[in-house]
Scaffold this active site. Sequence first.
Site, PDB file in Angstrom:
ATOM      1  CD  GLU A  25       5.148  -0.395  11.927  1.00  0.00           C
ATOM      2  OE1 GLU A  25       5.143  -0.136  10.694  1.00  0.00           O
ATOM      3  OE2 GLU A  25       5.523   0.336  12.752  1.00  0.00           O
ATOM      4  CD  GLU A  36       9.740  -1.187  13.101  1.00  0.00           C
ATOM      5  OE1 GLU A  36      10.330  -1.500  12.354  1.00  0.00           O
ATOM      6  OE2 GLU A  36       9.484  -2.678  13.228  1.00  0.00           O
ATOM      7  CB  CYS A  74      -2.420   0.509   7.605  1.00  0.00           C
ATOM      8  SG  CYS A  74      -0.968   1.866   8.188  1.00  0.00           S
ATOM      9  CG  ASN A 131      -0.671   0.042   2.861  1.00  0.00           C
ATOM     10  OD1 ASN A 131       0.779  -0.695   2.464  1.00  0.00           O
ATOM     11  ND2 ASN A 131      -0.973   0.541   3.296  1.00  0.00           N
TER      12      ASN A 131
END
Length: 487
Positions: free
Chosen positions: A255, A468, A289, A156
């Site tokens: 993630e 992160e 996301c 993405n």
Amino acid sequence: MSLPSALYRNYVDGRFEEAANLFPNLSPVDGSIVGHVCEADASQVDRAVQAARAAMEGPWGNTSAAERARVLHAVADGIERRFDEFVAAEVADTGRTEQQARALDIRRGVLNFRTFADLASQAGGDYFDMRTAEGDVFSYTVRKPHGVVGIISPWNLPMLLMTWKVAPALACGNAVVVKPSEETPGSATLLAEVMHEAGVPAGVFNLVHGFGGGSAGEFLSRHPGIDALTFTGESRTGSTIMKAVADGVKEISFELGGKNAAVVFADCDFDKAVAGVMRSSFTNTGQVCLCSERVYVERPIFERFVAAMKARAEALRIGYPTVEGVEMGSLISRNHRDKVLSYYALAREEGATVVTGGGVPHFGDARDNGAYVQPTIWTGLPDSARCIQEEIFGPVCHIAPFDTDAEVVKRVNDSRYGLAASVWTRDLARAHRVTRQFDVGIVWVNTWFLRDLRTPFGGTRLSGIGREGGRHSLDFYSSLTTICVNP
Ligand code: NAD
């Protein structure tokens, strides 16, 4: 050096390699073939991991942080020199607008290398004094690389998310094996070229193309030679990968998906909130996301807000990604379009009112072979509806009214995901009170998608494991040894 643009090769131990299997890379804009990708087999993935291990045994394993920072800045320079090629590759693979690839994706790729080069070279360790029966002792920490880090990234935001992991991994002194998404081989292959041109030693950066299960993704995640694995992608894939690395008890950072909420209070700056929620719902054709697929609007402004969103969504310019002024490109693929359209159909079955969209735009040209959908807005679904609970990952949002702070907090948290949220209000006291109750990794107040790369990033529940960003990246990509000294 320059690769033939139509063949995406693997990069193993400092050499570009072809493979027995090729698969086509299709343009989501018109269905044409952009090129062919060399699918790494198990032995190529194995050689990539072995090359990375060997690099850690060589001079790279002993470089100073300052030397690694120099290398990473050279990589950033290399991306800047070939900026237009990266933009073209990203647009060809994804169908996103050229404007976005330029302003966001490739720019962030450069910034990721510069930011982590500087952060790692400035990072210190911990120091503690302790008084004991044996006398005064002190302890300090030494930061070391894990060794070989496997990196599996999604389609993405291909360049942005891949370099978000490659840069800190190398800055901390690891060697990496990267498996980009099968949908987006372009920018990853160019990055391998830039690594080569920048003189990154053989084996430090390796690239293997392919799919997930039964292909390069699975071969990499199951490989006993990796010391840590970092993954961005769907929650279900995260669960599969977690099982694959469990036997080796590997370090992991995940993630994953999101079903994010935007909360609009009646006291907001109305125009700013509409513009913000438009961006958070439709940026990158809804394939971020962090996009908000659930929008809650305080009842006094609900009707007006829905009407404004409808007008803005219907005015969005959809089209060829390279044409100036186009605001929304295609989805990533026909397969993904089938998934998004299945939710468009499901929403109707679940009783949604379709405020706008819900179908496919017709162009009367080659774009009809592409992966376009209409930006879509629904109202009227119950919170329990699958369209409210499941990540769709398309240009779609559901808008619902709410009455009280407590109610909206409960509804925002009524999700198996916990990645992000945004709040639109002029009342900052309320913003502070409400946002800290959201069970998510990041909340924006009166903005969306602004990222200071030094801040922690990650999600709760199905949205991921670990953080992160900034020193949190340094912590994930390195291992700390404590040394206790009785002088
Ligand atoms: P995906 O999980 O389908 O694929 C991601 C990567 O994993 C690809 O490289 C793929 O080939 C690989 N893969 C798939 N199955 C595998 C397996 N069994 N073993 C090893 N590797 C495997 O995800 P996607 O469709 O590429 O990306 C979209 C998803 O990513 C969405 O759910 C989105 O929310 C999520 N995402 C999360 C973040 C975040 O920071 N939290 C950022 C971007 C995207």
